[in-house]
Design an enzyme around this catalytic site. Structure first.
Site, PDB file in Angstrom:
ATOM      1  N   LYS A  37     -11.766 -12.009   5.446  1.00  0.00           N
ATOM      2  CA  LYS A  37     -12.844 -11.554   6.302  1.00  0.00           C
ATOM      3  C   LYS A  37     -13.951 -11.028   5.403  1.00  0.00           C
ATOM      4  O   LYS A  37     -13.701 -10.693   4.246  1.00  0.00           O
ATOM      5  CB  LYS A  37     -12.352 -10.519   7.306  1.00  0.00           C
ATOM      6  N   SER A  72     -10.162  -5.281  14.617  1.00  0.00           N
ATOM      7  CA  SER A  72     -10.175  -4.189  13.647  1.00  0.00           C
ATOM      8  C   SER A  72     -11.384  -4.276  12.709  1.00  0.00           C
ATOM      9  O   SER A  72     -11.264  -4.003  11.528  1.00  0.00           O
ATOM     10  CB  SER A  72      -8.874  -4.207  12.844  1.00  0.00           C
ATOM     11  N   THR A 106      -1.784 -10.624  13.950  1.00  0.00           N
ATOM     12  CA  THR A 106      -2.674  -9.734  13.208  1.00  0.00           C
ATOM     13  C   THR A 106      -2.544  -9.966  11.705  1.00  0.00           C
ATOM     14  O   THR A 106      -1.441 -10.072  11.182  1.00  0.00           O
ATOM     15  CB  THR A 106      -2.314  -8.277  13.549  1.00  0.00           C
ATOM     16  N   GLU A 144     -11.066 -10.327  14.035  1.00  0.00           N
ATOM     17  CA  GLU A 144     -10.049  -9.396  14.510  1.00  0.00           C
ATOM     18  C   GLU A 144     -10.758  -8.192  15.119  1.00  0.00           C
ATOM     19  O   GLU A 144     -11.847  -7.810  14.681  1.00  0.00           O
ATOM     20  CB  GLU A 144      -9.178  -8.916  13.351  1.00  0.00           C
ATOM     21  N   ASP A 200     -16.126  -1.428   4.770  1.00  0.00           N
ATOM     22  CA  ASP A 200     -15.018  -0.562   4.346  1.00  0.00           C
ATOM     23  C   ASP A 200     -14.878  -0.536   2.828  1.00  0.00           C
ATOM     24  O   ASP A 200     -15.701  -1.104   2.113  1.00  0.00           O
ATOM     25  CB  ASP A 200     -13.707  -0.985   5.026  1.00  0.00           C
ATOM     26  N   ASP A 232     -14.401  -5.990   3.258  1.00  0.00           N
ATOM     27  CA  ASP A 232     -14.108  -7.107   4.164  1.00  0.00           C
ATOM     28  C   ASP A 232     -14.313  -6.761   5.635  1.00  0.00           C
ATOM     29  O   ASP A 232     -14.349  -7.630   6.481  1.00  0.00           O
ATOM     30  CB  ASP A 232     -12.708  -7.695   3.916  1.00  0.00           C
ATOM     31  N   ARG A 233     -14.462  -5.456   5.948  1.00  0.00           N
ATOM     32  CA  ARG A 233     -14.713  -5.090   7.342  1.00  0.00           C
ATOM     33  C   ARG A 233     -16.192  -4.800   7.568  1.00  0.00           C
ATOM     34  O   ARG A 233     -16.925  -4.538   6.613  1.00  0.00           O
ATOM     35  CB  ARG A 233     -13.933  -3.822   7.709  1.00  0.00           C
ATOM     36  N   SER A 241      -7.926  -1.177   0.841  1.00  0.00           N
ATOM     37  CA  SER A 241      -8.915  -1.464   1.873  1.00  0.00           C
ATOM     38  C   SER A 241      -9.587  -0.225   2.451  1.00  0.00           C
ATOM     39  O   SER A 241     -10.216   0.522   1.734  1.00  0.00           O
ATOM     40  CB  SER A 241      -8.251  -2.293   2.960  1.00  0.00           C
ATOM     41  N   HIS A 242      -9.363   0.018   3.744  1.00  0.00           N
ATOM     42  CA  HIS A 242     -10.045   1.131   4.422  1.00  0.00           C
ATOM     43  C   HIS A 242      -9.297   2.451   4.258  1.00  0.00           C
ATOM     44  O   HIS A 242      -9.737   3.462   4.792  1.00  0.00           O
ATOM     45  CB  HIS A 242     -10.171   0.804   5.902  1.00  0.00           C
ATOM     46  N   ASP A 293     -13.086  -2.046   0.575  1.00  0.00           N
ATOM     47  CA  ASP A 293     -13.051  -3.294  -0.199  1.00  0.00           C
ATOM     48  C   ASP A 293     -14.023  -4.347   0.320  1.00  0.00           C
ATOM     49  O   ASP A 293     -14.014  -5.490  -0.155  1.00  0.00           O
ATOM     50  CB  ASP A 293     -11.628  -3.857  -0.260  1.00  0.00           C
ATOM     51  N   ARG A 345       0.841  -1.202   0.000  1.00  0.00           N
ATOM     52  CA  ARG A 345       0.000   0.000   0.000  1.00  0.00           C
ATOM     53  C   ARG A 345       0.869   1.243   0.000  1.00  0.00           C
ATOM     54  O   ARG A 345       1.742   1.390   0.844  1.00  0.00           O
ATOM     55  CB  ARG A 345      -0.907   0.025   1.229  1.00  0.00           C
TER      56      ARG A 345
END
Ligand code: VG1
Ligand code: CO
Length: 570
Positions: free
Chosen positions: A380, A369, A348, A367, A280, A284-285, A114-115, A282, A24
């Site tokens: 996730k 997060s 993690t 997780e 989020d 996954d959260r 991601s986020h 992408d 990233r």
């Protein structure tokens, strides 16, 4: 037919080391000549690419369409047989994991940070997933990194760019490109896991007293959420918001927590919505948040595990085991102990759950997060968690015709059985690396000399004392492949069972980010008043002590954290 393959000379770039979840960096960094190409060639140099099938997906953020074409050019020149690409370069992270598994692909490249925010001045990311659908394990990411350090050239094929807006099969040089619908396979998957008719019936019957709101934060989940909430469950348009994926997420920081998902929080508060959720960038959260009811991710996964029988997938297949990442609260451990499941504590990052799932020893994990998931895929899964909650609520209410059971009822019942793990995380973003390293070095010194052992710390605000019972540097040995991951965070334990963890983030695009995790357990017999306290109150003293013993403010030169996950608004 012959195709023109060109070999382009290049030089290595520094710092192309994949972090917790892929590489990233700022978009501007990826836009440098050869930068993205180098990393993609390094991926192909690290896998068995001849005649492979490669999935390409991502959250549709700025710089994605160009990068898909780059992957096609380099991948085809390196021998990829078939590409499966989401329409408009969109596949949420969980949807991509499913596609890799379902179509037995060799692996996949996911274009997402991601986020992290998106747009020309924000972040981009590239992540490689292996054939089980999960993030590449460390031996693969290390190999990719090694290749980036010595790369001298990359190969490209000369071909006309593929129109990613047209579903169907295209011929591309010596390869095939299938552009697929981004959503359908994923909805089919969730339908095979959950009791859709039960959820629909419940939502129909409770249209007026249990309205639902999902916020996509302009990330990739929008079209998936529409397919579920509006098209499948028949809810009104008003049940979803910010559900059109935008390349810059409309300027949002697409991270589902109480600070960044304020559009959800505001709407839930204003309209008294009992069940709200967000995902989020992408997909996954997830965050579960209703009026006056916030579920910490650590509690969320534990409650899903507690109620697993309400979900057809687990009722049929059973629960094989439970797991959490190390800093995640131990709530899920208590469920495992009570129900007799095997359970694991891993470092993690979702990549550490994959081996356990493949070996048939893990079903539900999470997780702190805002990551929750199961072995239905190897990432996730934000919407999975949201639908899991709806499935559980629908099932519980089936047996409670006279009283509507909501989020807080489930939380309180859970605490009364297992006790409560008060939990919070403080993030200190973009601090000087020297300060972050000095903080870690100081704890390592205490670990070596034992200088913190048995020390008593007293919080000034409450006079509550905590006695240090241990300090260790978390290390994990994978039970399946026996690989060892060192330096995964420093853990300080106290005699009352409380715990503080310090970790350096591995997903930031620049600078260092220090995370401080605090957890305090209150047993079930402490009584309702104690168990239902706001988290801020339950943790105040421990936080003071954690800051004092780590000398965090001194080392980082920061009075306050950038983000406090969990406690705001509670
Ligand atoms: C963070 C979280 C971690 C999560 C990772 C990827 O990593 O703490 O739990 O797996 O992000 O999530 P770090 O190294 O910054 O603490 V995602 O949704 O960004 O793929
Ligand atoms: Co994500």
């Amino acid at each position: 037919m012959s195709f023109n393959i060109k070999e382009i000379p290049t030089n290595p770039f520094e710092g192309q080391k994949p972090g917790t979840s892929g590489l990233r960096k700022r978009v501007k960094v990826f836009q440098q000549e050869h930068y993205t190409e180098n990393f993609i060639q390094a991926i192909f140099d690290s896998i068995d690419v001849k005649n492979s099938t490669l999935v390409i997906g991502g959250d549709g953020r700025y710089f994605s369409p160009e990068t898909v074409q780059t992957i096609l050019k380099i991948g085809s020149a390196n021998g990829v047989g078939k590409f499966i690409v989401g329409k408009d370069s969109i596949l949420s992270t969980p949807a991509a994991s499913n596609i890799i598994r379902k179509y037995k692909a060799t692996g996949g490249i996911l274009l997402t940070a991601s986020h992290n925010p998106g747009g020309p001045n924000a972040d981009f990311g590239i992540k490689y997933n292996v054939s089980n659908g999960g993030p590449a394990p460390e031996n693969v990411t290390n190999q990719i990194y090694e290749k980036t350090k010595t790369i001298k050239s990359y190969k490209v094929i000369e071909a006309i760019p593929v129109d990613l807006s047209k579903i169907g099969e295209h011929t591309y040089g010596p390869s095939k490109v299938a552009v697929i619908d981004s959503v359908t396979d994923y909805i089919t998957l969730l339908e095979s896991i959950f009791d859709f008719p039960l959820i629909k019936k419940f939502l129909d019957e409770h249209e007026s007293d249990f309205p639902v709101l999902f916020d996509g934060l302009n990330g990739v989940t929008g079209p998936y959420a529409r397919a579920l909430f509006v098209n499948t469950f028949g809810l009104p348009e008003s049940s979803i918001q910010n559900c059109v994926p935008l390349p810059d997420f409309g300027g949002f920081h697409p991270d589902p927590n109480l600070t960044y998902a304020h559009t959800l929080v505001d709407a839930v508060e204003k309209n008294n919505i009992p069940f709200g959720a967000a995902s989020d960038g992408d997909g996954d959260r997830n965050m579960i948040y209703g009026k006056g009811a916030f579920v910490t991710p650590s509690d969320s996964v534990a409650i899903i595990a507690h109620w697993a029988d309400a979900i057809p997938y687990f009722k049929k297949g059973g629960v094989k085991g439970l797991a959490r990442s190390m800093p995640t609260s131990k709530a899920i451990d208590y469920v495992a102990k009570k129900k007799g499941f095997e359970y694991f504590e891993v470092p993690t990052g979702w990549k550490f759950f994959g081996n356990l799932m493949d070996a048939g020893r893990l079903s539900i994990c999470g997780e702190e997060s805002f990551g929750t998931g199961s072995d239905h895929i190897r990432e996730k899964d934000g919407l999975w968690a949201v639908i899991a909650w709806l499935n559980i609520i629908a099932s519980v209410n089936k047996d409670s015709p006279n009283k509507l059971i909501g989020i807080n009822d489930l939380l309180n019942e859970f605490y009364s059985i297992y006790g409560r793990s008060f939990f919070s995380r403080y993030d200190y973003e973009e601090v000087p690396s020297e300060g972050a390293n000095a903080l870690v070095a100081n704890l390592n010194e205490a670990l070596k000399t034992g200088s913190l052992d048995n020390t008593v710390y007293t919080a000034t605000s409450s006079s509550t004392s905590f006695t240090v019972s241990g300090l260790y540097d978390f290390e994990y040995k994978d039970p399946i492949d026996h690989s060892v991951s060192k330096n995964q965070g420093q853990v300080i334990t106290f005699t009352d069972g409380s715990r503080v963890v310090f970790r350096l983030s591995g997903t930031g695009s620049h600078g260092a980010t220090v995370r401080m995790y605090v957890e305090r357990y209150v047993a079930a017999d402490a009584g309702v008043a104690e168990l239902s306290k706001p988290a801020a109150e339950g943790l105040q003293s421990l936080i003071e002590v954690a800051l004092e013993l780590s000398k965090l403010k001194e080392f980082l030169g920061r009075e306050k954290p950038t983000v406090i996950t969990v406690m705001n608004g509670e």
